[in-house]
Design a protein around this motif. Structure first.
Motif, PDB file in Angstrom:
ATOM      1  N   LYS A 204       0.819  -1.211   0.000  1.00 16.39           N
ATOM      2  CA  LYS A 204       0.000   0.000   0.000  1.00 16.39           C
ATOM      3  C   LYS A 204       0.856   1.266   0.000  1.00 16.39           C
ATOM      4  CE  LYS A 204      -4.193  -1.958   2.057  1.00 16.39           C
ATOM      5  NZ  LYS A 204      -5.049  -1.733   0.888  1.00 16.39           N
ATOM      6  N   TRP A 205       2.022   1.204   0.657  1.00 19.62           N
ATOM      7  CA  TRP A 205       2.917   2.362   0.640  1.00 19.62           C
ATOM      8  C   TRP A 205       3.367   2.666  -0.787  1.00 19.62           C
ATOM      9  CZ3 TRP A 205       3.047   4.918   5.076  1.00 19.62           C
ATOM     10  CH2 TRP A 205       2.950   4.242   6.290  1.00 19.62           C
ATOM     11  N   ASP A 206       3.619   1.621  -1.584  1.00 20.48           N
ATOM     12  CA  ASP A 206       4.154   1.811  -2.936  1.00 20.48           C
ATOM     13  C   ASP A 206       3.137   2.424  -3.891  1.00 20.48           C
ATOM     14  OD1 ASP A 206       6.576   0.711  -2.167  1.00 20.48           O
ATOM     15  OD2 ASP A 206       5.958  -1.317  -2.673  1.00 20.48           O
ATOM     16  N   ASN A 207       1.862   2.231  -3.609  1.00 20.76           N
ATOM     17  CA  ASN A 207       0.833   2.783  -4.483  1.00 20.76           C
ATOM     18  C   ASN A 207       0.544   4.252  -4.209  1.00 20.76           C
ATOM     19  OD1 ASN A 207       0.247   0.486  -6.060  1.00 20.76           O
ATOM     20  ND2 ASN A 207      -0.904  -0.403  -4.369  1.00 20.76           N
ATOM     21  N   ALA A 208       1.116   4.771  -3.142  1.00 20.59           N
ATOM     22  CA  ALA A 208       0.921   6.186  -2.823  1.00 20.59           C
ATOM     23  C   ALA A 208       1.739   7.044  -3.790  1.00 20.59           C
ATOM     24  CB  ALA A 208       1.342   6.465  -1.388  1.00 20.59           C
TER      25      ALA A 208
END
Length: 408
Positions: A204-208
């Motif tokens: 989820k961090w990478d999709n930010a």
């Protein structure tokens, strides 16, 4: 084993049908894709490097955006299968131009065999841990590796799995590799019989996307009648208990936009926000209240916000993802109920990149933020720094898939 699982499903079928009937009585739309749920659909041409990503609904579909792009670059033929109707729609929007999007079938052995035969995956990756006995059993027979990526197992889900532990222990042991978001989740999976379990973090961090501009935001403001010269609070992924609360605590001269999490919550939200402009309605009035009753436009709404409030966290549910609004440079507030995102929320709160409060404090928190630009800027800067420091899990999950793909 397959016969036993099918028999259990048949015995449970009356309960499922009663639940579906009750859902229709409550006004929920009928489920679509009966043929696909039975395994039917387009037969794909054979591929020696095809990965089937199973994403249950909208949240999981959004979570794999970076992974899908990375796998495509690594010359994988990526197929996305989804369970829910809203998830299918979102997957078509995000991936339909370049990838096959299909529906995940019911876990009856005949449906799974038909599905596997027509999709012909080299490897299957289950996003966030959706374990089905017949799927994994049949893949074991056909020597198709199954892995778990971005695995998450909440306490309530663990208790449900534990109830059927005697049936599922063998199922979990057949999974080739299990990548979990944190050690707490990993420990639970091991107790259920999982092997080759590792902790790789959350995608989820990478999709930010760290940006101050979102395409389509200005058009959304114009179409809804939002005054961009006045402050706007956007509440994303809200639940029914929260709409009345938000309408009550937002200052009189401040605009409020609510984006309910589910379709069946839209009408209730419209009543609580009345008079409001509803996205899918052609009627427009002069108002400070807006309802976003669509899927896929929340990023545009966040881009317009002065403050973001994270929904399903001020009601007795389990919270929503707070990361993207922070990445867009918006001071963000979340409630006390955020167990599905506990690690992310704790990290952001501890690093002063996210404010957490209960419903009795929310009005004062919003008022303070609206009048304190310095505090807002500090929140955003801290939050963005934390996001940058946590990114990178997607590459690890891509490697997990590559390591378990036959002849890759």
């Amino acid at each position: 084993m397959l016969f036993l699982v099918d028999l259990l499903y048949i015995l449970f079928l009356p309960v499922l049908l009663a639940w579906a009937a009750l859902s229709r009585i409550k006004g929920h739309p009928p489920r679509k894709g009966l043929k696909e749920r039975l395994g039917y659909g387009k037969t794909l041409e054979p591929s020696t490097k095809r990965v089937l990503l199973h994403a249950v609904s909208v949240g999981e579909v959004n979570a794999i955006r970076t992974l899908v792009a990375d796998l495509k670059e690594s010359e994988y033929d990526v197929v996305i299968c989804v369970t829910t109707d809203s998830g299918i729609k979102r997957a078509e929007e995000l991936y339909g131009e370049y990838h096959t999007v299909t529906r995940f079938p019911l876990d009856f052995s005949f449906a799974i065999k038909r599905f596997i035969k027509r999709v012909q995956p080299s490897i299957i990756a289950l996003v966030e841990l959706e374990v089905w006995p017949n799927l994994i059993g049949i893949c074991k027979q056909k020597e198709i590796p199954v892995v778990v990526i971005n695995g998450r197992l909440s306490l309530r889900s663990y208790k449900r799995y534990k109830f059927a532990k005697c049936l599922l222990r063998k199922t979990f042991s057949r999974i080739s590799a299990i990548g979990m978001q944190n050690e707490e989740y990993a420990t639970r999976v091991r107790k259920l019989g999982g092997k080759n379990v590792c902790v790789l973090g959350t995608m989820k961090w990478d999709n930010a996307v760290l940006t101050d501009f979102v395409e389509g935001a200005e058009e959304l403001a114009t179409q809804l009648g939002i005054d961009t010269t006045k402050p706007l609070v956007v509440a994303g992924s809200t639940a029914p208990d929260e709409h009345a609360l938000l309408a009550k605590i937002i200052p009189e001269n401040t605009q409020l936009l609510c984006a309910p999490r589910r379709h069946n919550w839209f009408d209730e939200a419209e009543q609580q926000l009345a008079p409001c402009n509803r996205r899918t309605s052609e009627i427009r009035i002069k108002t400070n209240r807006f309802l976003l009753d669509t899927i896929g436009e929340l990023d545009m709404a966040y881009a317009l916000a002065d403050i973001v409030i994270i929904g399903r966290s001020f009601s007795p549910l389990h919270g929503s993802d707070p990361v993207q609004s922070i990445a867009f440079g918006k001071p963000t507030v979340i409630g006390p109920n955020a167990s599905d995102f506990k690690d992310m929320v704790q990290l952001l709160v501890d690093g002063n990149g996210l404010l957490q409060c209960d419903k009795t404090e929310l009005s004062q928190v919003v008022t303070d933020l609206l009048s304190n630009k310095t505090k807002c800027a500090s929140l955003v800067a801290n939050g963005r720094d934390i996001i940058r420091s946590q990114q990178g899990a997607t590459k690890a999950y891509e490697q997990l898939i590559m390591d378990n793909t036959p002849n890759a």
